[in-house]
Design a protein around this motif. Structure first.
Motif, PDB file in Angstrom:
ATOM      1  N   ASP A  12      39.408  47.750  29.759  1.00 36.71           N
ATOM      2  CA  ASP A  12      39.556  46.326  29.444  1.00 36.71           C
ATOM      3  C   ASP A  12      38.365  45.571  30.026  1.00 36.71           C
ATOM      4  O   ASP A  12      38.206  45.486  31.253  1.00 36.71           O
ATOM      5  N   ASP A  13      37.517  44.999  29.149  1.00 30.60           N
ATOM      6  CA  ASP A  13      36.272  44.384  29.623  1.00 30.60           C
ATOM      7  C   ASP A  13      36.519  43.180  30.519  1.00 30.60           C
ATOM      8  O   ASP A  13      35.773  42.962  31.485  1.00 30.60           O
ATOM      9  N   ALA A  14      37.541  42.387  30.223  1.00 32.51           N
ATOM     10  CA  ALA A  14      37.820  41.207  31.061  1.00 32.51           C
ATOM     11  C   ALA A  14      38.286  41.649  32.446  1.00 32.51           C
ATOM     12  O   ALA A  14      37.844  41.107  33.471  1.00 32.51           O
ATOM     13  N   ALA A  15      39.166  42.647  32.482  1.00 31.36           N
ATOM     14  CA  ALA A  15      39.635  43.158  33.780  1.00 31.36           C
ATOM     15  C   ALA A  15      38.479  43.757  34.569  1.00 31.36           C
ATOM     16  O   ALA A  15      38.416  43.627  35.802  1.00 31.36           O
ATOM     17  N   LEU A  16      37.546  44.386  33.843  1.00 33.29           N
ATOM     18  CA  LEU A  16      36.408  45.002  34.524  1.00 33.29           C
ATOM     19  C   LEU A  16      35.484  43.936  35.115  1.00 33.29           C
ATOM     20  O   LEU A  16      34.997  44.077  36.248  1.00 33.29           O
ATOM     21  N   ALA A  17      35.248  42.872  34.345  1.00 34.25           N
ATOM     22  CA  ALA A  17      34.392  41.791  34.862  1.00 34.25           C
ATOM     23  C   ALA A  17      35.010  41.172  36.113  1.00 34.25           C
ATOM     24  O   ALA A  17      34.324  40.918  37.112  1.00 34.25           O
ATOM     25  N   LYS A  18      36.318  40.935  36.076  1.00 34.84           N
ATOM     26  CA  LYS A  18      37.004  40.384  37.246  1.00 34.84           C
ATOM     27  C   LYS A  18      36.902  41.358  38.432  1.00 34.84           C
ATOM     28  O   LYS A  18      36.669  40.947  39.579  1.00 34.84           O
ATOM     29  N   ALA A  19      37.051  42.635  38.154  1.00 27.83           N
ATOM     30  CA  ALA A  19      36.969  43.627  39.225  1.00 27.83           C
ATOM     31  C   ALA A  19      35.595  43.613  39.885  1.00 27.83           C
ATOM     32  O   ALA A  19      35.471  43.725  41.111  1.00 27.83           O
ATOM     33  N   GLY A  20      34.543  43.457  39.066  1.00 28.67           N
ATOM     34  CA  GLY A  20      33.198  43.368  39.631  1.00 28.67           C
ATOM     35  C   GLY A  20      33.054  42.165  40.544  1.00 28.67           C
ATOM     36  O   GLY A  20      32.500  42.255  41.645  1.00 28.67           O
ATOM     37  N   ASP A  21      33.579  41.022  40.098  1.00 26.55           N
ATOM     38  CA  ASP A  21      33.553  39.818  40.943  1.00 26.55           C
ATOM     39  C   ASP A  21      34.339  40.037  42.237  1.00 26.55           C
ATOM     40  O   ASP A  21      33.898  39.645  43.322  1.00 26.55           O
ATOM     41  N   ASP A  22      35.505  40.653  42.108  1.00 25.34           N
ATOM     42  CA  ASP A  22      36.341  40.896  43.286  1.00 25.34           C
ATOM     43  C   ASP A  22      35.633  41.808  44.296  1.00 25.34           C
ATOM     44  O   ASP A  22      35.736  41.598  45.510  1.00 25.34           O
ATOM     45  N   LEU A  23      34.925  42.800  43.782  1.00 25.77           N
ATOM     46  CA  LEU A  23      34.195  43.693  44.696  1.00 25.77           C
ATOM     47  C   LEU A  23      33.089  42.931  45.417  1.00 25.77           C
ATOM     48  O   LEU A  23      32.863  43.134  46.624  1.00 25.77           O
ATOM     49  N   MET A  24      32.381  42.083  44.697  1.00 26.42           N
ATOM     50  CA  MET A  24      31.332  41.278  45.334  1.00 26.42           C
ATOM     51  C   MET A  24      31.940  40.395  46.430  1.00 26.42           C
ATOM     52  O   MET A  24      31.393  40.280  47.534  1.00 26.42           O
ATOM     53  N   ASP A  25      33.086  39.762  46.129  1.00 24.10           N
ATOM     54  CA  ASP A  25      33.746  38.912  47.125  1.00 24.10           C
ATOM     55  C   ASP A  25      34.164  39.727  48.350  1.00 24.10           C
ATOM     56  O   ASP A  25      34.007  39.272  49.493  1.00 24.10           O
ATOM     57  N   LEU A  26      34.717  40.897  48.114  1.00 23.03           N
ATOM     58  CA  LEU A  26      35.172  41.761  49.211  1.00 23.03           C
ATOM     59  C   LEU A  26      34.016  42.100  50.153  1.00 23.03           C
ATOM     60  O   LEU A  26      34.149  42.079  51.379  1.00 23.03           O
ATOM     61  N   LEU A  27      32.866  42.379  49.561  1.00 28.69           N
ATOM     62  CA  LEU A  27      31.716  42.768  50.379  1.00 28.69           C
ATOM     63  C   LEU A  27      31.097  41.552  51.065  1.00 28.69           C
ATOM     64  O   LEU A  27      30.678  41.628  52.230  1.00 28.69           O
ATOM     65  N   ARG A  28      31.053  40.416  50.374  1.00 32.05           N
ATOM     66  CA  ARG A  28      30.503  39.205  51.001  1.00 32.05           C
ATOM     67  C   ARG A  28      31.361  38.784  52.190  1.00 32.05           C
ATOM     68  O   ARG A  28      30.842  38.278  53.183  1.00 32.05           O
ATOM     69  N   ALA A  29      32.684  39.014  52.086  1.00 33.46           N
ATOM     70  CA  ALA A  29      33.577  38.669  53.197  1.00 33.46           C
ATOM     71  C   ALA A  29      33.261  39.495  54.438  1.00 33.46           C
ATOM     72  O   ALA A  29      33.618  39.120  55.559  1.00 33.46           O
ATOM     73  N   GLN A  30      32.575  40.618  54.241  1.00 37.46           N
ATOM     74  CA  GLN A  30      32.125  41.437  55.372  1.00 37.46           C
ATOM     75  C   GLN A  30      30.734  41.014  55.835  1.00 37.46           C
ATOM     76  O   GLN A  30      30.152  41.660  56.720  1.00 37.46           O
ATOM     77  N   GLY A  31      30.175  39.998  55.214  1.00 33.84           N
ATOM     78  CA  GLY A  31      28.815  39.579  55.552  1.00 33.84           C
ATOM     79  C   GLY A  31      27.752  40.533  55.040  1.00 33.84           C
ATOM     80  O   GLY A  31      26.617  40.536  55.520  1.00 33.84           O
ATOM     81  N   ALA A  32      28.125  41.336  54.037  1.00 33.84           N
ATOM     82  CA  ALA A  32      27.189  42.358  53.561  1.00 33.84           C
ATOM     83  C   ALA A  32      26.385  41.858  52.372  1.00 33.84           C
ATOM     84  O   ALA A  32      26.890  41.097  51.544  1.00 33.84           O
ATOM     85  N   ALA A  33      25.134  42.279  52.314  1.00 33.56           N
ATOM     86  CA  ALA A  33      24.346  42.044  51.111  1.00 33.56           C
ATOM     87  C   ALA A  33      24.833  42.999  50.039  1.00 33.56           C
ATOM     88  O   ALA A  33      24.912  44.203  50.262  1.00 33.56           O
ATOM     89  N   ALA A  34      25.185  42.464  48.879  1.00 33.20           N
ATOM     90  CA  ALA A  34      25.730  43.304  47.809  1.00 33.20           C
ATOM     91  C   ALA A  34      25.129  42.879  46.485  1.00 33.20           C
ATOM     92  O   ALA A  34      24.782  41.714  46.291  1.00 33.20           O
ATOM     93  N   GLU A  35      24.995  43.827  45.589  1.00 42.07           N
ATOM     94  CA  GLU A  35      24.477  43.518  44.257  1.00 42.07           C
ATOM     95  C   GLU A  35      25.090  44.476  43.250  1.00 42.07           C
ATOM     96  O   GLU A  35      25.403  45.626  43.570  1.00 42.07           O
ATOM     97  N   ILE A  36      25.246  43.987  42.021  1.00 41.16           N
ATOM     98  CA  ILE A  36      25.678  44.865  40.934  1.00 41.16           C
ATOM     99  C   ILE A  36      24.442  45.632  40.469  1.00 41.16           C
ATOM    100  O   ILE A  36      23.447  45.034  40.087  1.00 41.16           O
ATOM    101  N   VAL A  37      24.516  46.967  40.574  1.00 40.09           N
ATOM    102  CA  VAL A  37      23.315  47.755  40.314  1.00 40.09           C
ATOM    103  C   VAL A  37      23.274  48.377  38.936  1.00 40.09           C
ATOM    104  O   VAL A  37      22.222  48.700  38.433  1.00 40.09           O
ATOM    105  N   GLN A  38      24.419  48.579  38.341  1.00 38.88           N
ATOM    106  CA  GLN A  38      24.380  49.150  37.000  1.00 38.88           C
ATOM    107  C   GLN A  38      25.713  48.905  36.315  1.00 38.88           C
ATOM    108  O   GLN A  38      26.745  48.857  36.954  1.00 38.88           O
TER     109      GLN A  38
END
Lengths: 254, 254
Positions: free
Chosen positions: A225-251
């Motif tokens: 599901d493309d919409a669920a996948l896009a949300k999941a990508g955002d959620d992962l970025m948020d999870l990592l930013r909450a750790q103060g980590a530099a994060a990027e979508i790489v592929q």
């Protein structure tokens, strides 16, 4: 509309893969070929050039999955046992087939050069369809839901070009990968488990990396599901930013 | 004296190996580690991070072979399901074990940093022995004839250092590889089959190669009997010279 999940297995055949002589690269190539067609590889096995092992694996896997892809064991030498074993697995007769013989005669420039060993490559089980080999001509074949391909990677990839039109795929699973540096799995494991629990249609994976200049994680979300996948990508970025980590979508890969 | 053949299976666990995201290199590393110990890898499987698939594969393979090596799925995240699945396969209880917890507490510098996720890595089935992890500390374990190792290749290789003394090997199978240029399999297939028929204790394999400057074969003989292996190497050289091919022994590997 929810498309059904279509699953395949891969059976890699050859003593050389089990002895460590040869590094397999065919499993990954087949998985990456099938994903955009809507087929997920769900299991793989590696067996020796032993007819009874090949027969048992072919029958277990072709019954369990929509498709089975085998690689290896269809050359001219005595250790090439796959064609006969696949025939035996189906209880199908096998012999030299004229269309396969014709392909080899043309390649070897006449029947005189087509010795008994080379003619073994024209042995095709009854009821099979040939798979074209644009590299070295000796064909693979499809019998039922089983695709029998060469083991040499360049030849195997060539044969895949004659496969796509025979595949009836289902839902295409896509992936988003987020790369973060300086984060350890233990720090985000609970948050990741919470995401997984909240999004049952998404599968999350965590893969640590270590390089000379540091360590970190690849977090991967996979979903049809493309919409669920896009949300999941955002959620992962948020999870990592909450750790103060530099994060990027790489592929974004299929 | 003929030593018995000791055989192992390898079970690679992880969605990322089946999706094509990750290229496995652990099978080959385990095979090359075991060969000099007198253990041949006879089968391998790749399964997803799915408990029921792991349990079924563990039980099939540990019953069929002398040893089973698993890689992957023993980290702190929700997709790490191997320890619980191996416990389930044996019907063994599993819980946090104090010696494993102590290792992690020392590594994470105190119980305060040992959150629930990290503590998952101290979950060890009852009756198992720990396998030291010199890279990232979280241990693997041995339960019965099953060795449960990490999936990250550098960590997996580190754990192998704590394995050899637990292995009771058998006959060591060695290999001789002859490289020939400009020869095709079809030209030597009959001769190779004749060698195989005449030397039942030797296993012969033929592997074509293709490079930018030509093509040829690697012919491999494998045997536990050193005298038979030396003769097989000579026979392969003779077979190739009879074709007028330049041939050389390129490696003697275990």
């Amino acid at each position: 509309m929810t498309l059904r999940q279509v699953k395949a297995a891969v059976l890699l055949i050859g003593d050389e893969l089990l002895s460590g002589r040869t590094q397999d690269v065919n499993l990954r190539a087949i998985a990456k070929f099938l994903a955009p067609l809507g087929v997920q590889v769900a299991e793989a096995r590696v067996v020796a050039d032993a007819p009874e092992e090949i027969v048992a694996a072919v029958n277990a896997l072709r019954a369990k999955y929509d498709y089975l892809f085998t690689t290896g064991g269809i050359g001219p030498t005595h250790d090439d046992k796959t064609a006969d074993a696949v025939a035996a697995a189906f209880g199908a007769p096998i012999g030299v087939r004229e269309d396969a013989r014709a392909i080899l005669e043309a390649h070897y420039k006449g029947a005189a050069n087509l010795n008994d060993a080379r003619l073994r490559m024209a042995r095709i089980p009854d009821g099979a369809e040939l798979i074209a080999n644009p590299v070295s001509k000796a064909p693979g074949f499809m019998l039922g839901n089983v695709f029998v391909l060469a083991g040499v990677p360049s030849i195997m990839r060539g044969m895949l070009e004659d496969i796509a039109h025979r595949i009836e795929g289902g839902a295409v699973v896509r992936a988003v990968t987020v790369r973060a540096k300086g984060v350890r799995e233990g720090a985000i494991a609970q948050g990741l488990a919470d995401l997984e629990a909240a999004a049952p249609q998404v599968s999350f994976g965590s893969y640590p990396w270590f390089t000379a200049d540091g360590f970190g994680l690849h977090l991967v979300a996979r979903a049809a599901d493309d919409a669920a996948l896009a949300k999941a990508g955002d959620d992962l970025m948020d999870l990592l930013r909450a750790q103060g980590a530099a994060a990027e979508i790489v592929q974004d890969e299929t």
